[in-house]
Design an enzyme around this catalytic site. Sequence first.
Site, PDB file in Angstrom:
ATOM      1  CG  HIS A 302      -1.989  -1.042   1.160  1.00 53.52           C
ATOM      2  ND1 HIS A 302      -2.581  -1.567   2.284  1.00 53.52           N
ATOM      3  CD2 HIS A 302      -2.571  -1.670   0.107  1.00 53.52           C
ATOM      4  CE1 HIS A 302      -3.482  -2.471   1.927  1.00 53.52           C
ATOM      5  NE2 HIS A 302      -3.485  -2.549   0.610  1.00 53.52           N
ATOM      6  CD  GLU A 305      -1.085   0.909   4.493  1.00 48.90           C
ATOM      7  OE1 GLU A 305      -0.365  -0.100   4.674  1.00 48.90           O
ATOM      8  OE2 GLU A 305      -2.312   0.832   4.306  1.00 48.90           O
ATOM      9  CG  HIS A 398       0.106  -3.416   5.701  1.00 49.14           C
ATOM     10  ND1 HIS A 398      -0.747  -3.131   4.657  1.00 49.14           N
ATOM     11  CD2 HIS A 398       0.638  -4.631   5.426  1.00 49.14           C
ATOM     12  CE1 HIS A 398      -0.730  -4.130   3.793  1.00 49.14           C
ATOM     13  NE2 HIS A 398       0.099  -5.058   4.242  1.00 49.14           N
ATOM     14  CD  GLU A 472      -2.339  -2.779   9.513  1.00 47.52           C
ATOM     15  OE1 GLU A 472      -2.009  -1.604   9.258  1.00 47.52           O
ATOM     16  OE2 GLU A 472      -3.039  -3.471   8.760  1.00 47.52           O
TER      17      GLU A 472
END
Length: 561
Positions: A302, A305, A398, A472
């Site tokens: 992504h 990010e 992420h 994350e």
Amino acid sequence: VQHCGFPGDPRDRFALPSARGPLPAPRWPIECEVVKEPIEHIEWVPPEPEPFCQPVGPACPPAPLSEDQGTIVYQLSPAPPGSCFTRARIGGSPGPLSSPATPLEGPQDTTLLFESRFESGNLQKAVKVGPFEYVLWLRPDLYTVKHTQWFYFRVQNTRRDHLYRFTIANLAKPKSLYGEGMRPLLYSQRDAESCGIGWRRVGTDIRYYRGGAEEPAAFCLSWTARFPHDGDTCFFAHSYPYTYSDLQRYLRALCHDPARSRLCTVRALCRSLAGNTVYLLTISSPAGAAGKRAVVLSARVHPGESGSSWAMRGLLDFLLGADADARLLRQLFVFMVVPMLNPDGVVVGNSRCSLAGRDPNRAYGTARGGSFPGVWHLRAMVERVLAEREVVLYCDFHGHSRKNNIFMYGCDGGGAGSRSRLRQRIFPLMLSKNAPDKFSFPSCKFKVQKSKAGTGRVVMWRLGVSHSYTMEAAFGGSTLGGRSSHFTVQDLKSLGSHLCDTLLDFCDPDPAKLQRCLAEVDALLQQRLGREPGCGGSWSDVSPSELESSTSGSDTSVSDG
């Protein structure tokens, strides 16, 4: 020995960042205009923590604003509806640059000059609605009409004595950490050159709210800020930028370093749709890979990010360093690292998608090499590695826009033995002990949702990687260990070294740490389910949903991964 590419390998025809000569220039879709001047930022860590601001409630949001109420001062031509990627070239559009910014009328004109046509930049339009107030619109991910989150743009012609208000009017997500005290980032070129100060958190009166009643809903981020100097060149960003060229500069320095280049092979995993190289780093001791287990790590599937690249940078710095733990890790494992899976998305300033106009982290199960080359080749590589050795860990890095701290998503498919299901939770628990002021074990989740079946984490797990995770890192910061402050670049980089330390704990031949953590997880889950401690009940009859609600508290927000 030059370890940047294998002689005779057909992939040598792809551009690699050799120690000499210019860096391979990024390739852009031909409809993208690109300014010629290079954009680089210094790395800097503020001397004091940058606290969250006091959130301003959405009870009385500003009235919705539109371009009809002001003057358009910057506008890029949108992509035609339904368009798709066709071809790319270095430098993007071959024609002369247009002039999307309104020219100044003279030295007394205080209008800001906006620009975003540089690597990772994103700003579609700016409308001046007051002397020092602007409404901004972000560009959706290329070849889509969605995914407006990442922003990164330049402003010039600043005035230091005025309070400016900026409102981004077309954000996609109903919830954001901006509603919980997160602040945007500002970079002053003059401060960087004269004082060595880089990206810093700024903004007061920060609001995040729904912009109107129309459907689909659009959400607004509004903040006020002062610029530090008259006539400065400044940048605003959603998170610390880390571009494809930043990665290439890092890899070239690595190849030029005699000590580190002996430990690391840099080669091309594949080329992206635009023809940008997707790099693969293989790290181990010079003795070779025979008999070693593998660890596979990836980041930036992504593109918006960017914190995941800083975490990966910290991991690479640690793994290739002289620390005794780093040497032990290189002796025990072969690390296969893809630091930027979606370079095209990073180059053009997308939030989530590749140039295929879709999310690559939903395509691992069905991806064709022609549509999602990075994802397809990473999966194929893992299948080949699994045929010859165990992959002890897969972790995809992420960023998360709605929950603070750092946490993981794992894979508990239910039905396995109690010990296997508990072991899924051990690595995150150990990481929380190694980074107690950043990593939140209660925020970790392990349920395998149908909507996540195509993610790297789930597909690698189904291929046979027993411990497969998404990590994350919040765009905001930490609320743990007495902190209530934003993550710095150093915080994110330290995450990489903490993950390495945790891998040693997890694979320690002395089982004492593992046994203690198994007992701790067992007791925690027994307690959350209302069972008596030490009752020894089996987990095989408990669904992942039940355990999920037990370990995740009241947070039910959907994963950004």
